[in-house]
Design a protein around this motif. Structure first.
Motif, PDB file in Angstrom:
ATOM      1  N   THR A 133       0.811  -1.225   0.000  1.00  0.00           N
ATOM      2  CA  THR A 133       0.000   0.000   0.000  1.00  0.00           C
ATOM      3  C   THR A 133       0.843   1.273   0.000  1.00  0.00           C
ATOM      4  N   GLY A 134       2.158   1.132  -0.023  1.00  0.00           N
ATOM      5  CA  GLY A 134       3.025   2.296  -0.061  1.00  0.00           C
ATOM      6  C   GLY A 134       3.217   2.983   1.267  1.00  0.00           C
ATOM      7  N   ASN A 135       2.870   2.293   2.350  1.00  0.00           N
ATOM      8  CA  ASN A 135       3.038   2.882   3.679  1.00  0.00           C
ATOM      9  C   ASN A 135       4.421   2.637   4.275  1.00  0.00           C
ATOM     10  N   CYS A 136       5.266   1.931   3.567  1.00  0.00           N
ATOM     11  CA  CYS A 136       6.675   1.827   3.927  1.00  0.00           C
ATOM     12  C   CYS A 136       7.475   1.735   2.633  1.00  0.00           C
ATOM     13  N   ASP A 137       8.763   1.966   2.743  1.00  0.00           N
ATOM     14  CA  ASP A 137       9.642   1.909   1.568  1.00  0.00           C
ATOM     15  C   ASP A 137      10.227   0.521   1.373  1.00  0.00           C
ATOM     16  N   VAL A 138      10.463  -0.171   2.485  1.00  0.00           N
ATOM     17  CA  VAL A 138      11.103  -1.486   2.469  1.00  0.00           C
ATOM     18  C   VAL A 138      10.383  -2.374   3.470  1.00  0.00           C
ATOM     19  N   ALA A 139      10.220  -3.641   3.121  1.00  0.00           N
ATOM     20  CA  ALA A 139       9.724  -4.631   4.079  1.00  0.00           C
ATOM     21  C   ALA A 139      10.762  -5.733   4.195  1.00  0.00           C
ATOM     22  N   ALA A 140      11.139  -6.044   5.414  1.00  0.00           N
ATOM     23  CA  ALA A 140      12.039  -7.168   5.667  1.00  0.00           C
ATOM     24  C   ALA A 140      11.184  -8.336   6.125  1.00  0.00           C
ATOM     25  N   LEU A 141      11.106  -9.377   5.308  1.00  0.00           N
ATOM     26  CA  LEU A 141      10.145 -10.453   5.511  1.00  0.00           C
ATOM     27  C   LEU A 141      10.830 -11.804   5.635  1.00  0.00           C
ATOM     28  N   ASN A 142      10.095 -12.753   6.216  1.00  0.00           N
ATOM     29  CA  ASN A 142      10.559 -14.131   6.211  1.00  0.00           C
ATOM     30  C   ASN A 142       9.514 -14.995   5.517  1.00  0.00           C
ATOM     31  N   PRO A 143       9.849 -16.236   5.168  1.00  0.00           N
ATOM     32  CA  PRO A 143       8.875 -17.102   4.512  1.00  0.00           C
ATOM     33  C   PRO A 143       7.685 -17.383   5.428  1.00  0.00           C
ATOM     34  N   PRO A 144       6.477 -17.597   4.856  1.00  0.00           N
ATOM     35  CA  PRO A 144       6.219 -17.662   3.422  1.00  0.00           C
ATOM     36  C   PRO A 144       5.966 -16.306   2.789  1.00  0.00           C
ATOM     37  N   THR A 145       5.835 -15.263   3.621  1.00  0.00           N
ATOM     38  CA  THR A 145       5.477 -13.952   3.091  1.00  0.00           C
ATOM     39  C   THR A 145       6.520 -13.442   2.113  1.00  0.00           C
ATOM     40  N   SER A 146       7.795 -13.721   2.374  1.00  0.00           N
ATOM     41  CA  SER A 146       8.857 -13.231   1.496  1.00  0.00           C
ATOM     42  C   SER A 146       8.758 -13.860   0.107  1.00  0.00           C
ATOM     43  N   PHE A 147       8.463 -15.165   0.057  1.00  0.00           N
ATOM     44  CA  PHE A 147       8.341 -15.833  -1.233  1.00  0.00           C
ATOM     45  C   PHE A 147       7.104 -15.347  -1.983  1.00  0.00           C
ATOM     46  N   THR A 148       6.036 -15.087  -1.255  1.00  0.00           N
ATOM     47  CA  THR A 148       4.835 -14.545  -1.883  1.00  0.00           C
ATOM     48  C   THR A 148       5.119 -13.178  -2.479  1.00  0.00           C
ATOM     49  N   ALA A 149       5.802 -12.323  -1.725  1.00  0.00           N
ATOM     50  CA  ALA A 149       6.134 -10.983  -2.213  1.00  0.00           C
ATOM     51  C   ALA A 149       7.006 -11.042  -3.458  1.00  0.00           C
ATOM     52  N   GLU A 150       7.996 -11.924  -3.432  1.00  0.00           N
ATOM     53  CA  GLU A 150       8.875 -12.053  -4.602  1.00  0.00           C
ATOM     54  C   GLU A 150       8.096 -12.530  -5.819  1.00  0.00           C
ATOM     55  N   SER A 151       7.193 -13.496  -5.625  1.00  0.00           N
ATOM     56  CA  SER A 151       6.417 -14.023  -6.749  1.00  0.00           C
ATOM     57  C   SER A 151       5.455 -12.993  -7.312  1.00  0.00           C
ATOM     58  N   GLU A 152       5.087 -11.995  -6.497  1.00  0.00           N
ATOM     59  CA  GLU A 152       4.168 -10.960  -6.955  1.00  0.00           C
ATOM     60  C   GLU A 152       4.898  -9.734  -7.502  1.00  0.00           C
ATOM     61  N   GLY A 153       6.198  -9.854  -7.709  1.00  0.00           N
ATOM     62  CA  GLY A 153       6.929  -8.820  -8.438  1.00  0.00           C
ATOM     63  C   GLY A 153       7.756  -7.868  -7.610  1.00  0.00           C
ATOM     64  N   PHE A 154       7.737  -7.973  -6.295  1.00  0.00           N
ATOM     65  CA  PHE A 154       8.576  -7.103  -5.482  1.00  0.00           C
ATOM     66  C   PHE A 154      10.031  -7.562  -5.575  1.00  0.00           C
ATOM     67  N   VAL A 155      10.930  -6.609  -5.498  1.00  0.00           N
ATOM     68  CA  VAL A 155      12.342  -6.858  -5.785  1.00  0.00           C
ATOM     69  C   VAL A 155      13.114  -7.129  -4.491  1.00  0.00           C
ATOM     70  N   VAL A 156      13.873  -8.209  -4.497  1.00  0.00           N
ATOM     71  CA  VAL A 156      14.723  -8.552  -3.355  1.00  0.00           C
ATOM     72  C   VAL A 156      15.986  -7.696  -3.400  1.00  0.00           C
ATOM     73  N   THR A 157      16.183  -6.881  -2.361  1.00  0.00           N
ATOM     74  CA  THR A 157      17.365  -6.018  -2.324  1.00  0.00           C
ATOM     75  C   THR A 157      18.501  -6.621  -1.514  1.00  0.00           C
ATOM     76  N   SER A 158      18.179  -7.530  -0.598  1.00  0.00           N
ATOM     77  CA  SER A 158      19.212  -8.256   0.146  1.00  0.00           C
ATOM     78  C   SER A 158      18.601  -9.507   0.732  1.00  0.00           C
ATOM     79  N   SER A 159      19.443 -10.450   1.051  1.00  0.00           N
ATOM     80  CA  SER A 159      19.046 -11.648   1.772  1.00  0.00           C
ATOM     81  C   SER A 159      20.237 -12.080   2.597  1.00  0.00           C
ATOM     82  N   LEU A 160      20.001 -12.918   3.578  1.00  0.00           N
ATOM     83  CA  LEU A 160      21.131 -13.412   4.354  1.00  0.00           C
ATOM     84  C   LEU A 160      22.077 -14.220   3.479  1.00  0.00           C
TER      85      LEU A 160
END
Length: 365
Positions: A212-239
């Motif tokens: 919704t644009g209420n933050c600039d970056v989200a730091a997520l863990n699975p499964p939310t991170s995989f869902t976000a990536e599959s929906e087109g959000f760009v991974v800027t870093s990972s462990l």
């Protein structure tokens, strides 16, 4: 204004969570829900299991609790001479807060284990899963952060720059491994946590804030991170891209460590039996993970769960014999000290609260 909107979103999420989970620390059945009578599984044990010692086992709506679900579904607890009573928490921070009140005896944690050992006197007794996979910071594909490449040549796959990240609002569940990911990402970019605004909320709420644009970056863990990536959000870093190895570890309360060694040995034995079974059948594990997330109110897909199983494998009983227990949590603790997330005087407590003798007894090495 963005931060105010994000705070409001967090408060709304926290209210709904409290209504749904009674504060995030309620006893539950192995599937994360009551049986319809208002009683939990532990209160309706069969007479056959009535004489077995009960362990209060903390679970969260994440992959690291799947072996516990497997243990309960397949009776590995009773087969090994004890009975599991699960206690549900929304994240590692909530688990630590409950640790001081002896609300649970054994659980599985990653980054949050630093506070368990250093502050609450708990013990790390086994490393049981690779937790670095799928720990992402993500941004909208149109974000300037996604366009900034090559800032640190030693980390070629890490995106962002001091100019694009400074002042960013970052949403995550603080005190977790995702918080570590943020701090390491900032360090690689030449920034500190003081250069951004980190707002704490659970992972689904953080992802909603990103969408919704209420933050600039989200730091997520699975499964939310995989869902976000599959929906087109760009991974800027990972462990993984930051070269930070991590394990989920079995953590036991100080009281359980000192009073219930025999039961803990049996628990570790059963836990690795579950890990071996889950690793041997990834299709079964992926379907179980879908069911686990669904039972705990998270949306996911079989594909996302299969990816998580593949990228975050459990430690098998054979692999466990070659792992130096506590190394991962020590690395995390050292980093937290450098970022002033842990008092330096507390750091030696981490090494003092690691014991590999229980897993050695359980697995016979």
């Amino acid at each position: 204004m963005k931060l105010k909107k994000l705070t409001a979103l967090f408060l709304a999420g926290a209210m709904s969570l409290s209504l749904a989970a009674c504060g995030g620390a309620a006893s539950s059945t192995a599937s994360g829900a009551a049986d319809g009578t208002g009683e939990t599984a532990a209160s309706t044990e069969s007479s056959e299991a009535g004489d077995l010692p009960t362990l209060k086992v903390a679970v969260m709506p994440f992959l690291n609790s799947l072996p516990i679900e497997y243990m309960v579904q397949n009776g590995l607890d009773e087969a090994n001479g004890f009975k599991i009573e699960t206690v549900y928490f929304s994240n590692g921070t909530a688990m630590n807060e409950a640790l001081a009140a002896d609300q649970w005896e054994v659980g599985t944690l990653s980054a949050a284990a630093v506070n368990s050992l250093a502050i609450y006197g708990a013990y790390c007794i086994a490393d049981v899963a690779h937790s670095e996979g799928g720990l992402y910071t993500l941004v909208d594909p149109e974000s300037p952060i996604a366009q900034a490449t090559g800032t640190n040549p030693s980390y070629p796959d890490v995106l962002g720059s001091p100019d694009t990240v400074k002042g960013a609002v970052i949403a995550t569940s603080t005190g977790t491994i995702s918080h570590l990911n943020i701090n390491k990402w900032l360090e690689v970019l030449g920034l500190t946590p003081d250069d951004v605004q980190i707002v704490s909320m659970d992972f689904p709420a953080a992802y909603q804030a990103l969408k919704t644009g209420n933050c600039d970056v989200a730091a997520l863990n699975p499964p939310t991170s995989f869902t976000a990536e599959s929906e087109g959000f760009v991974v800027t870093s990972s462990l993984s891209t930051l070269n930070v190895p991590q394990y989920d570890s079995i953590i036991v309360s100080n009281k359980a460590y000192n009073e219930r060694r025999d039961v803990l040995v049996n628990y570790v034995k059963a836990f690795f039996q579950a890990c071996d079974a889950l690793q041997a059948d990834p299709d079964m594990a992926a379907q179980m993970l879908v069911d686990w997330y669904t039972a705990n109110g998270q949306e996911t897909t079989l594909e996302a769960c299969a990816t998580e199983i593949e990228t975050r494998p459990f430690v098998t009983s054979d692999e466990a014999k070659g792992i130096t227990i506590g190394e991962s949590v020590a690395v995390t603790g050292e980093f937290w000290v450098s970022q002033q997330l842990l008092e330096e005087s507390r750091f030696p407590e981490i090494a003092a609260h690691v014991d590999d003798s229980i897993v050695k007894e359980a697995l016979g090495f």
